[in-house]
Write an enzyme that holds these catalytic residues in place. Sequence first.
Site, short mmCIF file in Angstrom:
data_model
loop_
_atom_site.label_atom_id
_atom_site.label_comp_id
_atom_site.label_asym_id
_atom_site.label_seq_id
_atom_site.Cartn_x
_atom_site.Cartn_y
_atom_site.Cartn_z
N GLN A 1 -37.01 -13.26 101.40
CA GLN A 1 -36.63 -11.87 101.66
C GLN A 1 -36.51 -11.08 100.36
OE1 GLN A 1 -32.84 -12.42 103.62
NE2 GLN A 1 -32.26 -13.93 102.10
N HIS B 1 -14.54 -9.59 106.75
CA HIS B 1 -14.35 -11.00 106.42
C HIS B 1 -12.95 -11.50 106.78
CE1 HIS B 1 -17.94 -10.04 103.95
NE2 HIS B 1 -18.31 -11.20 104.46
N ASP C 1 -23.29 -14.60 100.29
CA ASP C 1 -22.65 -13.71 99.31
C ASP C 1 -21.30 -14.24 98.84
OD1 ASP C 1 -20.91 -13.11 101.49
OD2 ASP C 1 -22.21 -11.45 102.09
N ASP D 1 -32.05 -24.18 106.30
CA ASP D 1 -31.97 -23.45 107.56
C ASP D 1 -30.79 -24.00 108.36
OD1 ASP D 1 -33.09 -21.85 109.90
OD2 ASP D 1 -33.19 -23.89 110.69
N ALA D 2 -29.93 -23.11 108.85
CA ALA D 2 -28.70 -23.55 109.52
C ALA D 2 -29.00 -24.38 110.76
CB ALA D 2 -27.85 -22.33 109.88
N ASP E 1 -21.57 -17.02 110.07
CA ASP E 1 -21.77 -15.68 109.50
C ASP E 1 -23.25 -15.49 109.21
OD1 ASP E 1 -21.28 -13.20 108.44
OD2 ASP E 1 -20.57 -13.94 106.50
#
Length: 389
Positions: free
Chosen positions: A119, A155, A177, A231-232, A250
Site C-alpha cells: 500500500q 483506542h 501504528d 496476514d492476520a 484492529d
Amino acid sequence: VQQIRRQEAAGAVADLSAVDYGGALVGGLAFPFLLLPVFGLLQGALVVGALNVAVAGLLAGWLFRRSLRRRGRVAVAVATVGGLALLGGAAAFAEPFEVTARQRLYRYPIVHAERSRFQEIVLTAAPVDRWRSRDVRLYLDGDLQFSSLDEYRYHESLVHPVMAGKHRRVLVLGGGDGLALREVLRYSDVEHVTLVDLDAAVVELARTHDWLSERNRGAFDDDRVEVVAADAFTWARDYEGEPFDAVVVDLPDPDSTETAKLYTVEFYGIVDRHLAPGGRMAVQAGSPFFAPWSYWSVVSGLEEAGLTAVPYHVDVPSFGDWGFVLASRGPAPPALDISQGAPELRFLTPAVLDASRVFAPDRIPDEVEASTLLDPVILDYQRREWVGY
C-alpha cells in the site's frame, strides 16, 4: 509481420493477435507486481514507455535494415534516442511532480510518503496551532487511519473494555501504528503481547518516525512485545501456540476482497480457538451510522461463530460515530466495563460506556446477514453504504 515471415493475411493477423495478447499478459502481470512496487505509478509508466520506444527502434532498424536508406536509418535512430531522452527527462522530474500531485490530495503538508509491497503510506502533519498541538495523520492508500487530535477516543474505547478481563497474554491483530499497543502496555501486569500486522513498513515507520513513536510511546521497543509481519487470517489459522486472554482486532475496513475475509464467521471462529478460558475479544466494526449494515453484520458474524457479542459505539470526530463489539464465549454477555486497575483515561468512563450501548432504532437494520468466505456480504454492504460520504 510479413517482414519476419511471408504468410497469408489471416495467418499474419492471428500471429499479430497472439503476440499482442502475450504482451498484454506479461505487461498486466509485470506492472502491479514488479514495476509499481519498484518504480511507483508515474515512473513505472515511464519505464514501460521507454521499453516500448527502445523495442520499436530496434525492431524497425533490424526489420527494415535492407529497405531503409541511410537517411531513413538515421531518422529511426534519432526518433528512438529522442523518445528515450524525452521519457528520461520526464522521469527526472517525476518525483517532484508526484509530490506536488499527492499533496493536493491531503489537507496538511506531507512529512513522509512511501509505497510498500502492499500500500501507499502517507503521514501528514499540521503546523502547531495556538493550543500547541500538532495534528499528525496517517493514511494508507488514501484512507485515514487516525488523527492525533482524537485517536485516544478510538483506542481507549477499543482496548480498555477488553482489558477489564484477564490480560496476562494479549493478541493484537492489525494496529501497526502502535496506538492500540500503547494502551495495552499501560497495564503493568501484561506479560506478553503479540502484534500481527500485514505491512512491516507501517510498523517500521511507527517504530522509527519521531512523531509516530512519540504518540505510541515507543510501544515497539517494549520487551513484552513480539511483532509478526503476516496476514492476520493466515497467521491465526496456522498458530499453534499458547492461547491469549485478550484479543484486540484492529483491522482495516472490509472494503476489498482481501480485507473482507477478516470480517467473516470463519475468521472469528479461528480467532476464538486461540482464546484462553474466560478470554475476551474486542473488534473494531466500522460506523453504525454511516455503515449500519456492515456494523451489524460483524455482530451477527461473531454470534454465528459461537460468541456472545456486546455492541457499543462512541463519537470519534475524525471518523464520526464509530462502533466496536466486545465478545466472549458462553451464554452470558461479557461485562462492558473498565478495570479497577486501569490507568487514567482521557475519554472513556463507566458513564460513557453505559451510554455507548444505546443505539437509535433507525441505525439497527432488520435481517442483516453474517459475512462468510463463500458469501462475503459485508463487502457489498460496505460498497453500498459509503456512497455519498
